[in-house]
Write an enzyme that holds these catalytic residues in place. Structure first.
Site, short mmCIF file in Angstrom:
data_model
loop_
_atom_site.label_atom_id
_atom_site.label_comp_id
_atom_site.label_asym_id
_atom_site.label_seq_id
_atom_site.Cartn_x
_atom_site.Cartn_y
_atom_site.Cartn_z
N LYS A 196 0.89 -1.16 -0.01
CA LYS A 196 0.04 0.14 -0.04
C LYS A 196 1.05 1.32 0.10
CE LYS A 196 -1.79 2.51 3.26
NZ LYS A 196 -1.72 3.80 2.59
N CYS A 304 13.32 11.14 6.34
CA CYS A 304 13.33 10.21 7.52
C CYS A 304 14.78 10.81 8.35
CB CYS A 304 12.93 8.97 7.70
SG CYS A 304 14.23 8.06 6.48
P1 NAD Z 1 2.51 7.75 8.52
O1 NAD Z 1 2.94 6.90 9.49
O2 NAD Z 1 1.47 8.72 8.58
O3 NAD Z 1 1.94 6.83 7.08
C1 NAD Z 1 2.72 5.85 6.74
C2 NAD Z 1 1.99 4.90 5.78
O4 NAD Z 1 1.22 4.24 6.98
C3 NAD Z 1 1.08 5.49 4.90
O5 NAD Z 1 0.87 4.68 3.93
C4 NAD Z 1 -0.27 5.63 5.81
O6 NAD Z 1 -1.48 5.46 5.12
C5 NAD Z 1 -0.04 4.03 6.63
N1 NAD Z 1 -0.90 4.16 7.87
C6 NAD Z 1 -1.45 5.32 8.37
N2 NAD Z 1 -2.12 4.79 9.69
C7 NAD Z 1 -1.86 3.17 9.83
C8 NAD Z 1 -2.25 2.29 10.43
N3 NAD Z 1 -3.12 2.70 11.78
N4 NAD Z 1 -2.03 0.94 10.29
C9 NAD Z 1 -1.33 0.95 9.00
N5 NAD Z 1 -0.95 1.64 8.20
C10 NAD Z 1 -1.13 3.03 8.35
O7 NAD Z 1 3.82 8.44 7.86
P2 NAD Z 1 3.93 9.24 6.70
O8 NAD Z 1 3.55 10.79 7.27
O9 NAD Z 1 3.49 8.75 5.44
O10 NAD Z 1 5.72 9.36 6.64
C11 NAD Z 1 6.42 10.30 7.12
C12 NAD Z 1 7.10 9.58 8.38
O11 NAD Z 1 7.72 8.27 7.63
C13 NAD Z 1 8.16 10.07 9.08
O12 NAD Z 1 7.94 9.79 10.37
C14 NAD Z 1 9.34 9.59 8.55
O13 NAD Z 1 10.52 9.82 9.25
C15 NAD Z 1 8.95 8.01 8.07
N6 NAD Z 1 10.13 7.56 7.35
C16 NAD Z 1 10.83 6.70 7.85
C17 NAD Z 1 11.69 6.05 6.86
C18 NAD Z 1 12.80 5.11 7.44
O14 NAD Z 1 13.27 4.59 6.63
N7 NAD Z 1 12.85 5.13 8.58
C19 NAD Z 1 11.69 6.35 5.51
C20 NAD Z 1 10.87 7.45 5.27
C21 NAD Z 1 9.82 7.88 5.98
#
Ligand code: NAD
Length: 491
Positions: A196, A304
């Site tokens: 997803k 991130c």
């Molecule tokens: P997010 O956690 O809001 O969403 C990430 C994904 O999870 C999306 O596809 C979203 O639809 C889905 N999601 C949301 N709620 C969910 C739930 N309850 N169960 C399952 N899936 C769910 O994050 P974001 O705002 O899309 O991305 C930014 C965040 O991602 C930042 O905190 C960033 O640091 C992190 N990030 C980490 C890495 C890494 O490799 N560590 C890489 C990129 C981004």
């Protein structure tokens, strides 16, 4: 949009003037409406619901995206299970590898199209999509294709076997690259996939689905379901998923960890970060300033591992800040499709609201500075590069992940002091060290509690290098040989 004009040229005292150089959109094909990719076909969502995907540089809708319900996710998991049992787990590894190579080559051939769509849907500068996101995504498929028939060498005497169906949920900051990070190792190890993408950036994952269909992958080996958190949760909670690979915020990571506690689902969680970028007094200052710019303003700070906490040794603080501000003035914000643009649009209006909230908080905590570069006023989501000086460890802008072009600066006197401050965070994803002395690099990198540490560079990625966090930045590694293990049963 934000092109350097003569006035700006004089005002910013910079050397260059640029004529606009927009990337052509003529060669891309976009539909008005996108469906779910399940069992090798594009199918309508059971409940008939769609949501818009917006171009953040204009605020205008690009297309409608299908919203997958629990029933759709169930259908996708069934398709993935059938594909696993019928084709993928039985196929000789070298044949699996050929499909993965094919995806890599087709991505390379269509790199321009993917880059333009990534930029339109996500807001990042075309220079980045073209030179970072798409080539690296292809490189991940190439790299893991190479491992598919060599797993016994990767894990000698461990009898590596696939897990089954992998459920993968990714964020919006590197949409295609995150899909490649997830899909390539899963396929190479013989698993099938339900992925997803994030709700604001579904398009390149759906284009990848078209490419996978063209590549002739057996139906159901890769399924792409679109939607928001509820769709992600339906994947996480599905009883027939064997492994969860999640990249996103620490908050959602914690929800997922609770949801799968007590099940036998394997998981890797790649979560948030608040990286320390550390400049020692013997660093090459101009090079370090470029590294700071690259570390925090690259991709609008939607990284991130962004170097969002800057630590500068006291003796060089004034000169570093002076040069940094001068360099910030030369950054060009605007049309992400323009090849001269350094900083594109913020991914969504919600993210812009979050960033603005933190800038407001920061103004009450520390000294504020922002580049005077012009930003478009066209309904898009824009934020200037900003800098807070005189910050302290307890400030919220120092502690919390902002995920925008906001840098918090502190000074330090000794290496012991900066190590303590840098490690004083819930996160531990990445860090940077700038110094002329190799001995200091070794000393510091062995004491910094971060999964990835760059020395005299920043934000460099390679498919052969493992990536992942310490502490609340998550667990498990993606990339490299290490990225294969979470998709395997090993004796
Ligand atoms: P997010 O956690 O809001 O969403 C990430 C994904 O999870 C999306 O596809 C979203 O639809 C889905 N999601 C949301 N709620 C969910 C739930 N309850 N169960 C399952 N899936 C769910 O994050 P974001 O705002 O899309 O991305 C930014 C965040 O991602 C930042 O905190 C960033 O640091 C992190 N990030 C980490 C890495 C890494 O490799 N560590 C890489 C990129 C981004």
């Amino acid at each position: 949009m934000a092109i350097k004009t003569k006035e700006n040229h004089l005002k910013f005292n910079t050397k260059w003037e640029y004529a606009s150089a927009p990337e052509s959109k003529d060669h891309i094909e976009l539909k008005d409406q996108y469906e779910l990719f399940i069992g090798g076909e594009f199918v309508k969502p059971k409940k008939g619901k769609y949501f818009p995907t917006i171009n953040p540089a204009t605020g205008k809708k690009i297309a409608s995206i299908a919203e997958a319900s629990q029933e759709d996710v169930d259908k996708a998991v069934k398709a993935a299970r059938t594909a696993y049992d019928k084709y993928w787990s039985k196929m000789p590894a070298k044949e699996r590898a050929k499909y993965i190579y094919r995806i890599a080559r087709m991505l390379q051939e269509r790199a321009r199209e993917f880059a333009v769509i990534e930029t339109m849907d996500g807001g990042k500068a075309i220079r980045e999509s073209k030179s970072v996101d798409i080539p690296l995504a292809a490189a991940h498929f190439f790299y893991y294709a190479g491992w598919a028939d060599k797993l016994d060498y990767a894990f000698p005497n461990r009898n590596p076997k696939p897990l089954g169906v992998a459920g993968q949920v990714i964020p919006w900051n590197f949409p295609l690259l995150m899909a490649a990070w997830k899909i390539a190792p899963a396929l190479a190890t013989g698993n099938t996939v339900v992925l997803k993408p994030a709700e604001t950036t579904s398009l390149t994952a759906l284009k990848l689905a078209e490419l996978i269909q063209e590549a002739g992958l057996p139906p159901g080996v890769v399924n792409i379901v679109t939607g928001a958190g509820a769709t992600g949760a339906a994947i996480v909670n599905h009883p027939d998923i064997n492994k969860i690979a999640f990249t996103g915020s620490t908050n959602v990571g914690k929800i997922i960890q609770k949801a799968i506690a007590g099940t036998d689902k394997k998981a890797t969680l790649e979560l948030g970060g608040k990286a320390a970028n550390i400049i020692l007094e013997d660093a090459t200052i101009d090079q370090a300033v470029e590294g700071i710019i690259n570390g925090i303003y690259f991709n609008q700070g939607h990284v991130c591992c962004a170097g969002s906490r800057l630590f500068v040794q006291e003796s060089v603080e004034d000169i570093v800040i002076k040069k940094l501000k001068a360099r910030m003035e030369t950054l060009i914000i605007g049309d992400p499709l323009d090849k001269n643009t350094d900083i594109g649009a913020i991914n969504s209006s919600e993210q812009l609201k979050t960033i603005k909230k933190y800038i407001k908080i920061g103004k009450t905590e520390a000294d504020f500075y922002e580049s005077s570069c012009p930003i478009p006023s066209n309904g898009g989501f824009w934020c200037k590069p900003t800098l807070f000086t005189n910050t302290s460890q307890s400030h919220r802008i120092v502690q919390e992940e902002i995920f925008g072009p906001v840098l918090a600066v502190q000074s330090f006197r000794t290496i012991e002091e900066v190590l303590e401050k840098a490690n004083n965070t819930y996160y531990g994803l990445s860090a940077g060290v700038w110094t002329d002395k190799g001995s200091k690099i070794f000393r510091m990198t062995s004491k910094l509690r971060a999964g990835v540490i760059w020395a005299n560079t920043y934000n460099k990625f390679d498919p052969t290098s493992p990536f992942g966090g310490f502490k609340e930045s998550g667990f498990g590694r993606e990339g490299g040989l290490h990225g294969l293990a979470p998709y395997l049963k090993l004796n």
